[in-house]
Design an enzyme around this catalytic site. Structure first.
Site, short mmCIF file in Angstrom:
data_model
loop_
_atom_site.label_atom_id
_atom_site.label_comp_id
_atom_site.label_asym_id
_atom_site.label_seq_id
_atom_site.Cartn_x
_atom_site.Cartn_y
_atom_site.Cartn_z
CG MET A 162 -64.12 45.52 -7.03
SD MET A 162 -65.37 46.61 -7.83
CE MET A 162 -64.49 47.17 -9.28
NE ARG A 294 -71.08 47.97 -13.82
CZ ARG A 294 -72.02 47.05 -13.66
NH1 ARG A 294 -73.25 47.43 -13.30
NH2 ARG A 294 -71.76 45.77 -13.83
CE1 TYR A 432 -59.76 48.83 -16.72
CE2 TYR A 432 -61.72 49.92 -17.53
CZ TYR A 432 -60.39 49.95 -17.19
OH TYR A 432 -59.69 51.12 -17.32
CD GLU A 433 -64.72 48.08 -12.61
OE1 GLU A 433 -65.59 47.52 -11.94
OE2 GLU A 433 -63.51 48.01 -12.34
N GLY A 434 -67.82 45.51 -16.18
CA GLY A 434 -69.02 45.05 -16.89
C GLY A 434 -68.95 45.43 -18.35
#
Length: 592
Positions: A162, A294, A432-434
């Site tokens: 990604m 997530r 990571y991933e927000g």
């Protein structure tokens, strides 16, 4: 350093009793996923995690990934483990049969994923990102792209990534500058991406990058982002590999932890790419992959906590130090009350995290395969719980890794014990991933304020529905549980009354409201487990020690962990005045 033991008994307890698995097994298309099959899969996954993946963990931390002759090399043992992973059919577990998958529930893939992640968090990032890429391509790509790319991705012959972040654009994707210029039947992708997990490696024949970029006519901001499939090696019409594409890893990031996981700076120099989804629809397409990631990263918080806890227990049972109450002479430190406090905090929260994560993730399968009238309910529930799973579990997992190191004392600060690696590795999961802050704002903004709290009120009502059974079966724990649920409702009411048109209040409350929800959701699940355990004991179940431990763990959680809900509510409802009152320059140190 203790060896890893897969906690399959507790995993199966959660799947069988709290999900419960019979409901997943009854979904259309999942009739083959019987309890016997799932238990067999868990046993084999446990063997593979313990014997093949876990031995690579410390080696990968010490050796790290490296660039050699323009190619990224993973640590010793990683590629061999991935070959065996591929040969065992594990990458294909939950994907459609038409592309070579086994079409088993996503929840089973998540449960086995916990084992890969506990065994070696850095190694597990590769299959995690590849699975997300497959889901995004399956959901949004053309039939031709699916035909050409999915079979080898599903089988694990090729992996996926990604590509979002750029040097000037982190979480603000509206600042992306990468471009996509039409040329014949493809696009030329140009730009640089950073923080790309497994952007290059030597474990697969090809790497399929999903890249966000802008078309020439793109409107500004996030409305102008499109998604492109960019292979490392070009793929011919017949599916065979052709020449290399114009994409490469120019460097690797030096990181605090997960050293074996190559985090790449990727350069796209007019690389051949193919549009996935419609023009300017990239963010919506990428969120299919991001939301999947997530949930799985949330479970990484559980996984690293489990591994750190196991090492701490092993050390506490062998380390002799000082006298304990009622003992004569020195004893192993597990007999000291404060060490017991730390071990119980870890154990109780891990069981709560596992139950919240698995029960929450079960709605992924239900939202796809349940009857039409039920799908909206299940989709609303996983939407609501995704930021909780991602943020509460990873924040708690990070705390547990720190507590585990504390059990070791000074030896935990020494790398050879392995406790420090878990502490370092855990730190990335909240980022990571927000980040946790992004998850918290997603929770209060998109998941609560947008529907005026309807989805959260449904969850609160379900929590309240347990109270009558608790009053009969576990009356001593009812009052504290009822209070925790009330705190959730009070937090929701305050948010709706004070933050609907006040972004400062919403932002000030967001983290604590999310953590409040996680703590209380954890209490709901450990008490559900305790009710099941009590019923099974009454029925004469012979596994008494395991079931009695469920009762003790629930009691500890309610007495020692659930009170944190009070603190989270107090902080959440304090408003944003003191948070934003300090002048910016007062954050700097002052001189005499």
């Amino acid at each position: 350093m203790a060896g890893y033991r897969a906690p399959t008994k507790d995993i199966w307890f959660v799947l069988e009793e709290l999900v419960p698995w019979r409901e997943i097994n009854s979904l259309p298309g999942y009739e083959e996923a019987t309890p016997d099959l799932v238990r067999a899969a868990l046993r084999e996954a446990a063997r593979f995690a313990e014997e093949v993946i876990a031995p690579t963990n410390a080696v990968g931390d010490r050796a790290g990934a490296r660039i050699e002759d323009g190619e990224v090399r993973v640590p010793p043992g990683f590629a061999d483990a991935f070959d065996q992973f591929r040969d065992g059919g594990w990458p294909a577990l939950s994907f459609a049969e038409e592309y070579g998958g086994q079409q088993l529930p996503m929840l089973l893939a998540i449960a086995t994923g916990e084992l890969w992640q506990s065994a070696n968090l850095a190694w597990s990032n590769c299959p995690l990102l590849a699975e997300g890429a497959v889901r995004a391509i399956t959901s949004h790509a053309s039939d031709e792209l699916k035909r050409r790319y999915l079979p080898n991705m599903v089988s694990g012959v090729w992996t996926g990534t990604m590509n979002l972040t750029e040097p000037q654009a982190g979480s603000d994707l509206g600042l992306l500058r990468a471009t996509a210029t039409p040329q014949g039947n493809h696009y030329c992708i140009r730009g640089q991406k950073i923080f790309i997990t497994y952007g290059d490696h030597d474990m697969a024949d090809n790497i399929i990058h999903l890249v966000l970029a802008r078309l020439p006519d793109a409107p500004p901001g996030v409305r102008g982002i499109s998604l492109f499939l960019v292979p490392k090696v070009l793929v011919q019409e017949d599916g065979s590999l052709g020449e290399g594409n114009r994409v490469r890893a120019v460097s690797l990031e030096g990181k605090l932890g997960i050293h074996g996981s190559p985090t790449c700076v990727m350069e796209y120099d007019d690389a051949v790419g193919y549009l996935v989804g419609g023009p300017h629809q990239g963010l919506a397409c990428m969120f299919t992959m991001m939301n999947d990631a997530r949930v799985r990263v949330g479970l990484q918080g559980l996984s690293i906590a489990e591994r750190a806890y196991q090492d701490a227990v092993a050390y506490a049972r062998e380390r002799v130090q000082g006298a304990a109450p009622g003992s004569e002479g020195s004893v192993t430190i597990i007999h000291h009350p404060d060490v017991r406090r730390m071990l119980m905090e870890m154990k109780a929260q891990i069981e709560a995290m596992r139950a919240v994560g698995y029960v929450g993730a079960s709605h992924l399968d239900r939202a796809v395969r349940a009857s039409g009238d039920e799908r909206a309910y299940h989709q609303a529930r996983i939407d609501l719980l995704t930021p909780v799973i991602k943020a509460w579990i990873t924040e708690t997992g990070q705390q547990i890794a720190s507590t585990a190191l504390q059990v070791f004392g000074g030896m935990g600060f020494v790398e050879e014990t392995g406790a420090a690696q878990h502490y370092r590795d855990a730190r990335i999961t909240t980022i990571y991933e927000g980040t946790t802050g992004i998850q918290a704002m997603d929770f209060v903004g998109r998941k609560v304020l947008r529907d005026r709290g309807q989805a959260l009120r449904v969850l609160v009502d379900e929590m309240r529905a347990m109270e009558d059974q608790l009053a009969t079966e576990l009356p001593d724990l009812l009052s504290a549980y009822r209070g925790g649920v009330e705190r959730m409702e009070q937090g929701l009411d305050w948010l709706l009354a004070n933050a609907g048109n006040d972004l400062v209040n919403a932002g000030a409350a967001a983290y604590n409201l999310l953590m409040l929800c996680g703590v209380v959701a954890g209490a709901q699940q450990v008490l559900r487990a305790a009710l099941v355990a009590k019923a099974r004991l009454a029925a004469g179940d012979p596994d008494r020690s395991f079931l009695e431990a469920k009762l003790t763990t629930a009691e500890f959680y309610v007495e020692h962990i659930l009170p944190r809900a009070d603190a989270h509510l107090t902080a959440a409802t304090a408003g944003g005045e003191s948070l934003m009152a300090l002048p910016e320059e007062e954050f700097e140190p002052a001189s005499l």
